[in-house]
Design a protein around this motif. Structure first.
Motif, PDB file in Angstrom:
ATOM      1  N   SER A 217       0.823  -1.212   0.000  1.00 31.12           N
ATOM      2  CA  SER A 217       0.000   0.000   0.000  1.00 31.12           C
ATOM      3  C   SER A 217       0.855   1.259   0.000  1.00 31.12           C
ATOM      4  O   SER A 217       0.547   2.239  -0.690  1.00 31.12           O
ATOM      5  CB  SER A 217      -0.922   0.004   1.222  1.00 31.12           C
ATOM      6  OG  SER A 217      -1.802  -1.094   1.200  1.00 31.12           O
ATOM      7  N   THR A 218       1.950   1.227   0.771  1.00 28.37           N
ATOM      8  CA  THR A 218       2.819   2.402   0.851  1.00 28.37           C
ATOM      9  C   THR A 218       3.493   2.682  -0.488  1.00 28.37           C
ATOM     10  O   THR A 218       3.521   3.830  -0.961  1.00 28.37           O
ATOM     11  CB  THR A 218       3.893   2.196   1.933  1.00 28.37           C
ATOM     12  OG1 THR A 218       3.247   1.957   3.194  1.00 28.37           O
ATOM     13  CG2 THR A 218       4.780   3.415   2.055  1.00 28.37           C
ATOM     14  N   ILE A 219       4.009   1.644  -1.111  1.00 27.47           N
ATOM     15  CA  ILE A 219       4.649   1.812  -2.420  1.00 27.47           C
ATOM     16  C   ILE A 219       3.637   2.277  -3.452  1.00 27.47           C
ATOM     17  O   ILE A 219       3.906   3.163  -4.282  1.00 27.47           O
ATOM     18  CB  ILE A 219       5.324   0.499  -2.856  1.00 27.47           C
ATOM     19  CG1 ILE A 219       6.478   0.145  -1.903  1.00 27.47           C
ATOM     20  CG2 ILE A 219       5.839   0.603  -4.287  1.00 27.47           C
ATOM     21  CD1 ILE A 219       7.083  -1.214  -2.146  1.00 27.47           C
ATOM     22  N   SER A 220       2.426   1.694  -3.407  1.00 27.77           N
ATOM     23  CA  SER A 220       1.375   2.103  -4.339  1.00 27.77           C
ATOM     24  C   SER A 220       1.006   3.566  -4.145  1.00 27.77           C
ATOM     25  O   SER A 220       0.827   4.314  -5.112  1.00 27.77           O
ATOM     26  CB  SER A 220       0.133   1.228  -4.145  1.00 27.77           C
ATOM     27  OG  SER A 220       0.439  -0.140  -4.293  1.00 27.77           O
ATOM     28  N   GLY A 221       0.884   3.983  -2.887  1.00 29.35           N
ATOM     29  CA  GLY A 221       0.558   5.374  -2.608  1.00 29.35           C
ATOM     30  C   GLY A 221       1.629   6.330  -3.109  1.00 29.35           C
ATOM     31  O   GLY A 221       1.321   7.404  -3.630  1.00 29.35           O
ATOM     32  N   PHE A 222       2.886   5.932  -2.960  1.00 30.69           N
ATOM     33  CA  PHE A 222       3.988   6.769  -3.448  1.00 30.69           C
ATOM     34  C   PHE A 222       3.935   6.908  -4.970  1.00 30.69           C
ATOM     35  O   PHE A 222       4.104   8.015  -5.512  1.00 30.69           O
ATOM     36  CB  PHE A 222       5.321   6.155  -3.020  1.00 30.69           C
ATOM     37  CG  PHE A 222       6.526   6.876  -3.546  1.00 30.69           C
ATOM     38  CD1 PHE A 222       6.896   8.114  -3.038  1.00 30.69           C
ATOM     39  CD2 PHE A 222       7.296   6.320  -4.558  1.00 30.69           C
ATOM     40  CE1 PHE A 222       8.009   8.791  -3.532  1.00 30.69           C
ATOM     41  CE2 PHE A 222       8.409   6.981  -5.055  1.00 30.69           C
ATOM     42  CZ  PHE A 222       8.762   8.221  -4.537  1.00 30.69           C
TER      43      PHE A 222
END
Length: 237
Positions: A217-222
């Motif tokens: 989720s964090t990588i996707s959000g970035f």
């Protein structure tokens, strides 16, 4: 009797590190497939609500209303068992021997995509309505053809407004991918269950799975933030 540590349990040589990594890859593939299937449906659903006739609007309204009301797990079961029944009936008609089943990955991807399509429809519809009508009128005044107007004006502006909503849909799709384990697909959640049951360390492995989902989720959000910045270049905030 030797007791393995948790680090040894998740090692790639003798532990569950490699199966868990394969589960992460399967989760991402399911989520990506479901997301783009939903986006494809959402484009036509938004078009039906915005520019379609009475029948098209009614069908789109019914689709979004029903799909947002039915649990995603039920849709997955309907696709998997319904598809299996249809393939089995076709096999009997063609005198095919052996047991035939509907592929779990295909059933999961279609079910997730169908459910996500209702969310995509509303995201694209709202994004298009957020485009200033004067920008479309300016394109008409410049003599742009319908295709050129869509490619150079409508699509980029709509996508700019849709990106935050698409990010939310992606998060939903990512979490829905865990439900596909109910039809036998060994993705991250199912592999975590197997590892937790075999090792007697459920808390450790479930915390590891939570960290993996959070990382995705964090990588996707970035990546979504980078896309928003790119599409918003030259726009006054």
């Amino acid at each position: 009797m030797y007791h393995y540590s948790f680090l040894e349990m998740i090692s790639f040589s003798t532990g569950y590190g490699k199966p868990l990594l394969i589960g992460v890859a399967m989760t991402i593939c399911l989520a990506v497939a479901g997301f783009f299937i939903g986006a494809f449906i959402g484009i036509f659903g938004a078009w039906a609500k915005l520019s379609g006739g009475y029948i098209a609007r009614s069908v789109a309204d019914a689709y979004t209303t029903v799909l947002r009301a039915i649990p995603e797990l039920l849709v997955i079961f309907l696709f998997y068992y319904g598809g299996t029944a249809a393939i089995s009936a076709l096999g009997k008609f063609l005198n095919v021997e052996g047991t035939l089943g509907f592929p779990g990955f295909l059933a999961g991807s279609l079910a997730i995509g169908i459910c996500a399509g209702a969310q995509h429809t509303e995201v694209f519809r709202g994004a298009f309505n957020a485009v200033h009508k004067g920008e479309i009128e300016a394109a008409l005044a410049c003599g742009m053809s319908r295709f050129t107007r869509f490619r150079r004006i409508i699509m980029p502006l709509t996508l700019r407004h849709a990106l935050p909503g698409l990010g939310n849909v992606w998060q939903i799709v990512l979490k829905e991918s865990a439900l596909v384990s109910a039809v036998g697909i060994i993705e991250l959640m199912r592999q975590t269950q197997l590892a937790a049951g075999s090792t007697g360390m459920p808390f450790n492995f479930y915390m590891l799975a939570a960290a993996a989902y959070l990382g995705i989720s964090t990588i996707s959000g970035f990546l979504l933030q980078l896309s928003e910045r790119r599409l918003s270049r030259g726009v006054r905030r």
